[in-house]
Write a protein that holds these residues in place. Structure first.
Motif, PDB file in Angstrom:
ATOM      1  N   PHE A 141      95.357 -46.668  35.975  1.00 17.09           N
ATOM      2  CA  PHE A 141      95.200 -45.422  35.228  1.00 17.09           C
ATOM      3  C   PHE A 141      93.852 -45.401  34.497  1.00 17.09           C
ATOM      4  N   ASN A 142      93.511 -46.502  33.825  1.00 16.68           N
ATOM      5  CA  ASN A 142      92.229 -46.556  33.127  1.00 16.68           C
ATOM      6  C   ASN A 142      91.062 -46.404  34.098  1.00 16.68           C
ATOM      7  N   GLY A 143      91.132 -47.071  35.230  1.00 13.11           N
ATOM      8  CA  GLY A 143      90.068 -46.950  36.225  1.00 13.11           C
ATOM      9  C   GLY A 143      89.963 -45.549  36.795  1.00 13.11           C
ATOM     10  N   ALA A 144      91.108 -44.918  37.036  1.00 14.69           N
ATOM     11  CA  ALA A 144      91.095 -43.539  37.538  1.00 14.69           C
ATOM     12  C   ALA A 144      90.469 -42.606  36.502  1.00 14.69           C
ATOM     13  N   CYS A 145      90.696 -42.882  35.233  1.00 13.86           N
ATOM     14  CA  CYS A 145      90.057 -42.081  34.175  1.00 13.86           C
ATOM     15  C   CYS A 145      88.544 -42.240  34.216  1.00 13.86           C
ATOM     16  N   ILE A 146      88.071 -43.452  34.435  1.00 17.82           N
ATOM     17  CA  ILE A 146      86.622 -43.680  34.553  1.00 17.82           C
ATOM     18  C   ILE A 146      86.067 -42.868  35.714  1.00 17.82           C
ATOM     19  N   ILE A 147      86.704 -42.974  36.863  1.00 17.00           N
ATOM     20  CA  ILE A 147      86.232 -42.244  38.050  1.00 17.00           C
ATOM     21  C   ILE A 147      86.220 -40.747  37.777  1.00 17.00           C
ATOM     22  N   TYR A 148      87.299 -40.233  37.230  1.00 18.64           N
ATOM     23  CA  TYR A 148      87.406 -38.800  36.970  1.00 18.64           C
ATOM     24  C   TYR A 148      86.328 -38.337  35.984  1.00 18.64           C
ATOM     25  N   LEU A 149      86.185 -39.053  34.883  1.00 19.81           N
ATOM     26  CA  LEU A 149      85.218 -38.638  33.862  1.00 19.81           C
ATOM     27  C   LEU A 149      83.784 -38.688  34.378  1.00 19.81           C
ATOM     28  N   GLY A 170      74.411 -39.230  29.463  1.00 18.58           N
ATOM     29  CA  GLY A 170      74.488 -40.425  28.627  1.00 18.58           C
ATOM     30  C   GLY A 170      75.780 -40.509  27.849  1.00 18.58           C
ATOM     31  N   ALA A 171      76.206 -39.380  27.288  1.00 20.99           N
ATOM     32  CA  ALA A 171      77.431 -39.369  26.488  1.00 20.99           C
ATOM     33  C   ALA A 171      78.659 -39.643  27.350  1.00 20.99           C
ATOM     34  N   SER A 172      78.721 -39.048  28.535  1.00 18.44           N
ATOM     35  CA  SER A 172      79.908 -39.255  29.368  1.00 18.44           C
ATOM     36  C   SER A 172      79.932 -40.656  29.949  1.00 18.44           C
ATOM     37  N   ILE A 173      78.771 -41.214  30.235  1.00 15.63           N
ATOM     38  CA  ILE A 173      78.722 -42.586  30.764  1.00 15.63           C
ATOM     39  C   ILE A 173      79.283 -43.554  29.734  1.00 15.63           C
ATOM     40  N   GLY A 205      84.617 -52.857  34.307  1.00 18.09           N
ATOM     41  CA  GLY A 205      83.165 -52.762  34.206  1.00 18.09           C
ATOM     42  C   GLY A 205      82.459 -52.617  35.548  1.00 18.09           C
ATOM     43  N   PRO A 206      82.811 -53.430  36.558  1.00 10.47           N
ATOM     44  CA  PRO A 206      82.170 -53.258  37.869  1.00 10.47           C
ATOM     45  C   PRO A 206      82.404 -51.865  38.463  1.00 10.47           C
ATOM     46  N   LEU A 207      83.606 -51.329  38.284  1.00 11.27           N
ATOM     47  CA  LEU A 207      83.904 -49.979  38.750  1.00 11.27           C
ATOM     48  C   LEU A 207      83.022 -48.972  38.017  1.00 11.27           C
ATOM     49  N   TRP A 208      82.954 -49.108  36.714  1.00  6.35           N
ATOM     50  CA  TRP A 208      82.147 -48.217  35.883  1.00  6.35           C
ATOM     51  C   TRP A 208      80.687 -48.257  36.322  1.00  6.35           C
ATOM     52  N   LEU A 209      80.160 -49.467  36.522  1.00 10.93           N
ATOM     53  CA  LEU A 209      78.763 -49.626  36.930  1.00 10.93           C
ATOM     54  C   LEU A 209      78.528 -48.999  38.303  1.00 10.93           C
ATOM     55  N   LEU A 263      86.464 -44.636  25.984  1.00  7.15           N
ATOM     56  CA  LEU A 263      87.792 -44.033  26.064  1.00  7.15           C
ATOM     57  C   LEU A 263      88.815 -45.005  26.646  1.00  7.15           C
ATOM     58  N   VAL A 264      88.481 -45.691  27.730  1.00  4.02           N
ATOM     59  CA  VAL A 264      89.474 -46.596  28.325  1.00  4.02           C
ATOM     60  C   VAL A 264      89.723 -47.811  27.437  1.00  4.02           C
ATOM     61  N   ILE A 265      88.727 -48.226  26.668  1.00  2.00           N
ATOM     62  CA  ILE A 265      88.947 -49.314  25.701  1.00  2.00           C
ATOM     63  C   ILE A 265      89.935 -48.848  24.630  1.00  2.00           C
ATOM     64  N   TYR A 266      89.769 -47.632  24.128  1.00  2.00           N
ATOM     65  CA  TYR A 266      90.717 -47.086  23.153  1.00  2.00           C
ATOM     66  C   TYR A 266      92.113 -46.961  23.749  1.00  2.00           C
ATOM     67  N   MET A 267      92.211 -46.465  24.975  1.00  3.63           N
ATOM     68  CA  MET A 267      93.526 -46.319  25.610  1.00  3.63           C
ATOM     69  C   MET A 267      94.197 -47.682  25.757  1.00  3.63           C
ATOM     70  N   HIS A 268      93.440 -48.694  26.142  1.00  3.07           N
ATOM     71  CA  HIS A 268      93.960 -50.048  26.295  1.00  3.07           C
ATOM     72  C   HIS A 268      94.447 -50.572  24.939  1.00  3.07           C
ATOM     73  N   ALA A 269      93.661 -50.339  23.901  1.00  2.00           N
ATOM     74  CA  ALA A 269      94.035 -50.802  22.558  1.00  2.00           C
ATOM     75  C   ALA A 269      95.329 -50.140  22.093  1.00  2.00           C
ATOM     76  N   ILE A 270      95.465 -48.849  22.342  1.00  2.00           N
ATOM     77  CA  ILE A 270      96.677 -48.133  21.930  1.00  2.00           C
ATOM     78  C   ILE A 270      97.892 -48.651  22.700  1.00  2.00           C
ATOM     79  N   PHE A 271      97.720 -48.903  23.991  1.00  2.00           N
ATOM     80  CA  PHE A 271      98.807 -49.472  24.794  1.00  2.00           C
ATOM     81  C   PHE A 271      99.244 -50.824  24.221  1.00  2.00           C
ATOM     82  N   ASN A 272      98.269 -51.683  23.909  1.00  2.00           N
ATOM     83  CA  ASN A 272      98.596 -52.994  23.346  1.00  2.00           C
ATOM     84  C   ASN A 272      99.271 -52.857  21.979  1.00  2.00           C
ATOM     85  N   LEU A 273      98.812 -51.910  21.173  1.00  2.00           N
ATOM     86  CA  LEU A 273      99.426 -51.690  19.870  1.00  2.00           C
ATOM     87  C   LEU A 273     100.897 -51.301  20.033  1.00  2.00           C
ATOM     88  N   PHE A 274     101.189 -50.419  20.971  1.00  2.00           N
ATOM     89  CA  PHE A 274     102.579 -50.021  21.212  1.00  2.00           C
ATOM     90  C   PHE A 274     103.418 -51.221  21.644  1.00  2.00           C
TER      91      PHE A 274
END
Length: 135
Positions: free
Chosen positions: A92-100, A107-110, A37-41, A116-127
């Protein structure tokens, strides 16, 4: 392994639905907001101020990504291999935030970058849960 023992004990004590809710919904939302979140902000603020694709921006962003991610990975009472996966996943998730957010600041990309990174994290945990349950 300590990871599989922890998940198996949680499933045995709390049931699979509660474990899935914790690892697939609650943990990804909380951890991404707290640790990325701090990175995103900072990305959003710097983007709104017009700092795009510059060394100064990267000099600010990468420590804000690496330091909390390293701290979180080391807080896991697991073997170093698992801590490394946690660290690399966070980077990786943070780099995705920076890249996007460098590509288009709207507004949509923010909002989408964090979702997106929340979904990626959830999928990783599911695996992780599926692998532990299947092995």
């Amino acid at each position: 392994s300590p990871v599989s023992n922890r998940i198996e004990n949680a499933v045995e004590n709390d049931g699979m639905y509660k474990v899935v809710a914790l690892y697939i919904i609650t943990a990804p939302v909380f951890e991404e907001i707290v640790y990325r979140g701090p990175l995103w902000l900072l990305c959003v603020i710097l983007g709104l101020l017009g700092f795009n694709h510059c060394r100064e921006k990267n000099a600010l962003l990468w420590p804000v990504l690496v330091i909390p991610t390293l701290a979180w990975s080391l807080l896991h009472p697991y073997p170093p291999t698992f801590q490394a996966f946690v660290f690399l996943g966070g980077i990786f998730n943070g780099a995705c935030i920076i890249y996007l957010l460098e590509k288009k600041l709207s507004g949509a990309s923010i909002l989408g970058s964090m979702v997106l990174v929340i979904y990626m994290h959830a999928i990783f945990n599911l695996f992780i849960i599926l692998i532990v349950q299947l092995l």
